[in-house]
Design an enzyme around this catalytic site. Structure first.
Site, short mmCIF file in Angstrom:
data_model
loop_
_atom_site.label_atom_id
_atom_site.label_comp_id
_atom_site.label_asym_id
_atom_site.label_seq_id
_atom_site.Cartn_x
_atom_site.Cartn_y
_atom_site.Cartn_z
CD GLU B 102 67.59 10.71 20.25
OE1 GLU B 102 68.40 11.26 19.49
OE2 GLU B 102 67.82 10.54 21.47
CG HIS B 119 59.46 20.98 17.03
ND1 HIS B 119 59.70 22.21 17.56
CD2 HIS B 119 60.41 20.79 16.07
CE1 HIS B 119 60.76 22.76 16.97
NE2 HIS B 119 61.22 21.92 16.06
CD GLU B 120 61.24 17.76 13.92
OE1 GLU B 120 61.95 17.99 14.92
OE2 GLU B 120 61.44 18.30 12.81
CG HIS B 123 60.36 22.19 11.13
ND1 HIS B 123 60.75 23.51 11.20
CD2 HIS B 123 60.87 21.60 12.25
CE1 HIS B 123 61.49 23.70 12.29
NE2 HIS B 123 61.58 22.56 12.93
CG HIS B 129 63.68 25.95 15.02
ND1 HIS B 129 64.92 25.39 14.76
CD2 HIS B 129 62.82 24.91 15.10
CE1 HIS B 129 64.82 24.08 14.69
NE2 HIS B 129 63.54 23.76 14.89
#
Lengths: 82, 168
Positions: B102, B119-120, B123, B129
């Site tokens: 990416e 965001h990760e 988790h 989510h």
């Protein structure tokens, strides 16, 4: 200029939809579609689940909004059924 | 917000992290800063603390990886899946993997590393989510200027439901 024949587009769309639902909505790979009874279509059910998750109109069909959402860059963790 | 099935959580509030390798697309100091800032998103609102380690096993191991990187979840090249992380636990638990293909950046070009890592880490700490389109834990990427980023209430409610509010 050349335009992809309709069948080819549909094939690509189905492939996108199936792989998205397998990756993120626990759609099982269906190795024996001929054994499934006519009324049962796990792909439609999973598509509805994905549309509900993203707040899209729940049609069970790969409409434009649904395909647009599937093409968005995203996290690789499944949305359901981790 | 949604908890990860089985409600996994870290049994300690003081956690360690290690950056195993760096993307050549960003300066090392910018990668360090992006990850430090991403961790502070969660430590600011919970009792959790994160200490950086350089050479031993850490709770949260962060790495950039290519395609098949031996965790049964191969990356798919540019765009598509940007990263993934594992729920709290020993070994690979808590680890964050970023797709090296990416276009990582510290600003609005390509994909902002801070936003994706933040965001990760959700988790890594036990969140799944969210269906709230404004939440950090919403599955699809959307850019926010890191200097203006505020953790949305849905994510605050979720992480505090697991670890409680910050002691500060």
């Amino acid at each position: 200029f050349p335009v992809a024949p309709e069948g080819e587009d549909e094939g690509k769309t189905l492939q996108l939809v199936e792989s998205y639902l397998q990756n993120f909505y626990d759609l099982q790979r269906d190795h024996q579609p001929h054994l499934r009874n006519k009324d049962e279509n796990p792909l439609v059910e999973k598509l509805k689940e994905m549309q509900a998750f993203f707040g899209l109109e729940v049609t069970g069909k790969p409409d434009l909004d649904t395909l647009e959402m599937m093409k968005k860059p995203r996290c690789g963790i499944p949305d359901v059924g981790q | 917000y949604v908890f990860t099935p089985g409600n996994p959580k870290w049994k300690r509030n003081s956690l360690t992290y290690r950056i195993l390798n760096y993307t050549p697309k960003m300066r090392k100091t910018d990668v360090d800063e992006a990850i430090r800032k991403a961790l502070s998103v969660w430590s600011n609102v919970t009792p959790l603390t994160f200490r950086k380690v350089e050479d031993k096993e850490a709770d949260i191991m962060i790495s950039f990886a290519y395609r098949d990187h031996r965790d049964n979840s191969p990356f798919d090249g540019p765009n598509g899946q940007l990263a993934h992380a594992f729920q709290p636990g020993e070994g690979i638990g808590g680890d964050v993997h970023l797709d090296e293909e990416e276009a990582w950046s510290k600003n609005g070009r390509g994909y902002n590393l801070f936003i994706v890592v933040a965001h990760e880490l959700g988790h890594s700490l036990g969140l799944s989510h969210s269906t709230d389109p404004g939440a950090l834990m919403y599955p699809t990427y959307s850019y926010t200027d890191p200097n203006e980023f505020l953790l949305p209430q849905d994510d605050i409610d979720g992480i505090q439901a697991i670890y409680g509010p910050s002691n500060a």
